[in-house]
Motif scaffolding. Structure first.
Motif, PDB file in Angstrom:
ATOM      1  N   VAL A  38      -0.984  -1.300  -8.569  1.00 60.51           N
ATOM      2  CA  VAL A  38      -0.900  -0.835  -7.176  1.00 60.51           C
ATOM      3  C   VAL A  38       0.552  -0.780  -6.725  1.00 60.51           C
ATOM      4  O   VAL A  38       1.003   0.198  -6.126  1.00 60.51           O
ATOM      5  CB  VAL A  38      -1.731  -1.736  -6.230  1.00 60.51           C
ATOM      6  N   VAL A  39       1.293  -1.834  -7.022  1.00 60.80           N
ATOM      7  CA  VAL A  39       2.705  -1.882  -6.625  1.00 60.80           C
ATOM      8  C   VAL A  39       3.493  -0.789  -7.351  1.00 60.80           C
ATOM      9  O   VAL A  39       4.304  -0.086  -6.743  1.00 60.80           O
ATOM     10  CB  VAL A  39       3.291  -3.283  -6.898  1.00 60.80           C
ATOM     11  N   LEU A  40       3.223  -0.620  -8.627  1.00 58.55           N
ATOM     12  CA  LEU A  40       3.909   0.412  -9.417  1.00 58.55           C
ATOM     13  C   LEU A  40       3.624   1.809  -8.872  1.00 58.55           C
ATOM     14  O   LEU A  40       4.548   2.605  -8.651  1.00 58.55           O
ATOM     15  CB  LEU A  40       3.476   0.331 -10.882  1.00 58.55           C
ATOM     16  N   VAL A  41       2.358   2.115  -8.638  1.00 55.24           N
ATOM     17  CA  VAL A  41       1.986   3.451  -8.152  1.00 55.24           C
ATOM     18  C   VAL A  41       2.586   3.700  -6.772  1.00 55.24           C
ATOM     19  O   VAL A  41       3.061   4.807  -6.486  1.00 55.24           O
ATOM     20  CB  VAL A  41       0.457   3.638  -8.163  1.00 55.24           C
ATOM     21  N   TYR A 130       1.039  12.411   0.496  1.00 55.13           N
ATOM     22  CA  TYR A 130       1.945  11.331   0.111  1.00 55.13           C
ATOM     23  C   TYR A 130       1.726  10.095   0.971  1.00 55.13           C
ATOM     24  O   TYR A 130       1.661   8.978   0.470  1.00 55.13           O
ATOM     25  CB  TYR A 130       3.408  11.766   0.216  1.00 55.13           C
ATOM     26  N   TYR A 131       1.597  10.297   2.277  1.00 57.80           N
ATOM     27  CA  TYR A 131       1.384   9.151   3.155  1.00 57.80           C
ATOM     28  C   TYR A 131       0.027   8.501   2.902  1.00 57.80           C
ATOM     29  O   TYR A 131      -0.085   7.266   2.917  1.00 57.80           O
ATOM     30  CB  TYR A 131       1.552   9.545   4.623  1.00 57.80           C
ATOM     31  N   LEU A 132      -0.996   9.301   2.643  1.00 58.56           N
ATOM     32  CA  LEU A 132      -2.297   8.734   2.297  1.00 58.56           C
ATOM     33  C   LEU A 132      -2.200   7.925   0.998  1.00 58.56           C
ATOM     34  O   LEU A 132      -2.750   6.825   0.901  1.00 58.56           O
ATOM     35  CB  LEU A 132      -3.353   9.829   2.166  1.00 58.56           C
ATOM     36  N   ALA A 133      -1.512   8.477   0.007  1.00 64.92           N
ATOM     37  CA  ALA A 133      -1.359   7.778  -1.272  1.00 64.92           C
ATOM     38  C   ALA A 133      -0.591   6.467  -1.098  1.00 64.92           C
ATOM     39  O   ALA A 133      -0.941   5.453  -1.700  1.00 64.92           O
ATOM     40  CB  ALA A 133      -0.650   8.679  -2.283  1.00 64.92           C
ATOM     41  N   LEU A 134       0.447   6.496  -0.266  1.00 63.41           N
ATOM     42  CA  LEU A 134       1.217   5.269  -0.027  1.00 63.41           C
ATOM     43  C   LEU A 134       0.395   4.233   0.732  1.00 63.41           C
ATOM     44  O   LEU A 134       0.347   3.055   0.360  1.00 63.41           O
ATOM     45  CB  LEU A 134       2.496   5.589   0.756  1.00 63.41           C
ATOM     46  N   TRP A 135      -0.264   4.663   1.790  1.00 63.57           N
ATOM     47  CA  TRP A 135      -0.990   3.713   2.631  1.00 63.57           C
ATOM     48  C   TRP A 135      -2.273   3.213   1.981  1.00 63.57           C
ATOM     49  O   TRP A 135      -2.717   2.097   2.275  1.00 63.57           O
ATOM     50  CB  TRP A 135      -1.240   4.285   4.018  1.00 63.57           C
ATOM     51  N   VAL A 136      -2.866   3.989   1.077  1.00 62.88           N
ATOM     52  CA  VAL A 136      -4.041   3.477   0.381  1.00 62.88           C
ATOM     53  C   VAL A 136      -3.630   2.336  -0.545  1.00 62.88           C
ATOM     54  O   VAL A 136      -4.385   1.369  -0.729  1.00 62.88           O
ATOM     55  CB  VAL A 136      -4.823   4.586  -0.368  1.00 62.88           C
ATOM     56  N   GLY A 137      -2.428   2.404  -1.096  1.00 65.87           N
ATOM     57  CA  GLY A 137      -1.918   1.290  -1.902  1.00 65.87           C
ATOM     58  C   GLY A 137      -1.733   0.035  -1.060  1.00 65.87           C
ATOM     59  O   GLY A 137      -2.091  -1.071  -1.476  1.00 65.87           O
ATOM     60  N   VAL A 138      -1.198   0.201   0.137  1.00 71.71           N
ATOM     61  CA  VAL A 138      -1.035  -0.935   1.051  1.00 71.71           C
ATOM     62  C   VAL A 138      -2.409  -1.498   1.419  1.00 71.71           C
ATOM     63  O   VAL A 138      -2.613  -2.715   1.442  1.00 71.71           O
ATOM     64  CB  VAL A 138      -0.239  -0.519   2.309  1.00 71.71           C
ATOM     65  N   ALA A 139      -3.368  -0.601   1.665  1.00 68.82           N
ATOM     66  CA  ALA A 139      -4.725  -1.047   2.004  1.00 68.82           C
ATOM     67  C   ALA A 139      -5.373  -1.788   0.832  1.00 68.82           C
ATOM     68  O   ALA A 139      -6.046  -2.811   1.036  1.00 68.82           O
ATOM     69  CB  ALA A 139      -5.580   0.145   2.418  1.00 68.82           C
ATOM     70  N   GLU A 140      -5.156  -1.297  -0.381  1.00 69.67           N
ATOM     71  CA  GLU A 140      -5.694  -1.988  -1.561  1.00 69.67           C
ATOM     72  C   GLU A 140      -5.123  -3.394  -1.667  1.00 69.67           C
ATOM     73  O   GLU A 140      -5.858  -4.354  -1.944  1.00 69.67           O
ATOM     74  CB  GLU A 140      -5.366  -1.207  -2.841  1.00 69.67           C
ATOM     75  N   LEU A 141      -3.822  -3.535  -1.437  1.00 69.26           N
ATOM     76  CA  LEU A 141      -3.213  -4.865  -1.478  1.00 69.26           C
ATOM     77  C   LEU A 141      -3.760  -5.758  -0.369  1.00 69.26           C
ATOM     78  O   LEU A 141      -3.991  -6.957  -0.582  1.00 69.26           O
ATOM     79  CB  LEU A 141      -1.689  -4.761  -1.383  1.00 69.26           C
ATOM     80  N   ALA A 142      -3.989  -5.184   0.811  1.00 70.78           N
ATOM     81  CA  ALA A 142      -4.553  -5.964   1.915  1.00 70.78           C
ATOM     82  C   ALA A 142      -5.952  -6.470   1.560  1.00 70.78           C
ATOM     83  O   ALA A 142      -6.277  -7.640   1.807  1.00 70.78           O
ATOM     84  CB  ALA A 142      -4.593  -5.123   3.192  1.00 70.78           C
ATOM     85  N   VAL A 143      -6.759  -5.603   0.953  1.00 68.36           N
ATOM     86  CA  VAL A 143      -8.107  -6.024   0.543  1.00 68.36           C
ATOM     87  C   VAL A 143      -8.011  -7.121  -0.511  1.00 68.36           C
ATOM     88  O   VAL A 143      -8.762  -8.113  -0.477  1.00 68.36           O
ATOM     89  CB  VAL A 143      -8.929  -4.820   0.030  1.00 68.36           C
TER      90      VAL A 143
END
Length: 181
Positions: A38-41, A130-143
């Motif tokens: 997640v962090v890498l992507v 791009y923003y969706l891809a970035l924020w979905v990574g943040v959301a995955e980390l939050a989960v």
């Protein structure tokens, strides 16, 4: 605990049915390799949009993650076969075990790549993708932070704090990625 036993303890359990499939997905995605993925992507997405086309960004991210995953599989096989327990395992079993253990790296890119693919095929604007891809990574980390803090007896605020800390880590990585490039 030996290396082989420690590796088995971190391997995901395989379930049956849709609930079992969801549990298996979570078990694989929420490993150290999943978090790393997640962090890498997120970092690759943050720096990748400097390429000329959306397809180049997508290829850069998918190619980078696949190469890193193959490197992890190779490293796990080489390191695992140096142990006494590893020497007794057939090479193909060692490769399959390493591939399964590191699959979280590949799973981590599924949602961000999905959103980037929407831009490639023209369904959404590239910046939205791009923003969706970035924020979905943040959301995955939050989960991941929320679920990791979901221990018996932990109050809701402890889970929220866990989610905020891991999401904050994702935001920091994205910000650092944009700073460096």
């Amino acid at each position: 605990m030996g290396d082989a036993q420690g590796a088995r303890a971190t391997e995901p359990a395989v379930g049956r049915g849709s609930a079992g499939a969801a549990r298996t997905f979570v078990d694989v995605a929420f490993t150290d390799h999943g978090v790393h993925g997640v962090v890498l992507v997120s970092a690759l997405t943050a720096i990748g949009w400097h390429f000329d086309t959306d397809l180049e960004v997508l290829g850069f991210i998918v190619g980078s993650v696949v190469v890193l995953w193959l490197t992890h599989v190779y490293a796990a096989v080489v390191a695992g076969r140096r142990t006494p327990a590893g020497r007794g395992i057939a090479l193909w079993r060692a490769v399959l075990s390493a591939a399964a253990h590191t699959a979280g790296l590949l799973l981590a890119m599924l949602l961000p790549v999905f959103f980037l693919l929407l831009a490639v095929i023209g369904l959404v604007d590239e910046y939205v993708a791009y923003y969706l891809a970035l924020w979905v990574g943040v959301a995955e980390l939050a989960v991941m932070g929320w679920l990791n803090s979901a221990r018996p007896g932990n109050p809701w605020w402890m889970r929220t704090l866990g989610a905020l800390v891991t999401a904050g880590f994702g935001v920091a990585v994205i910000w650092l990625g944009t700073l460096v490039h």
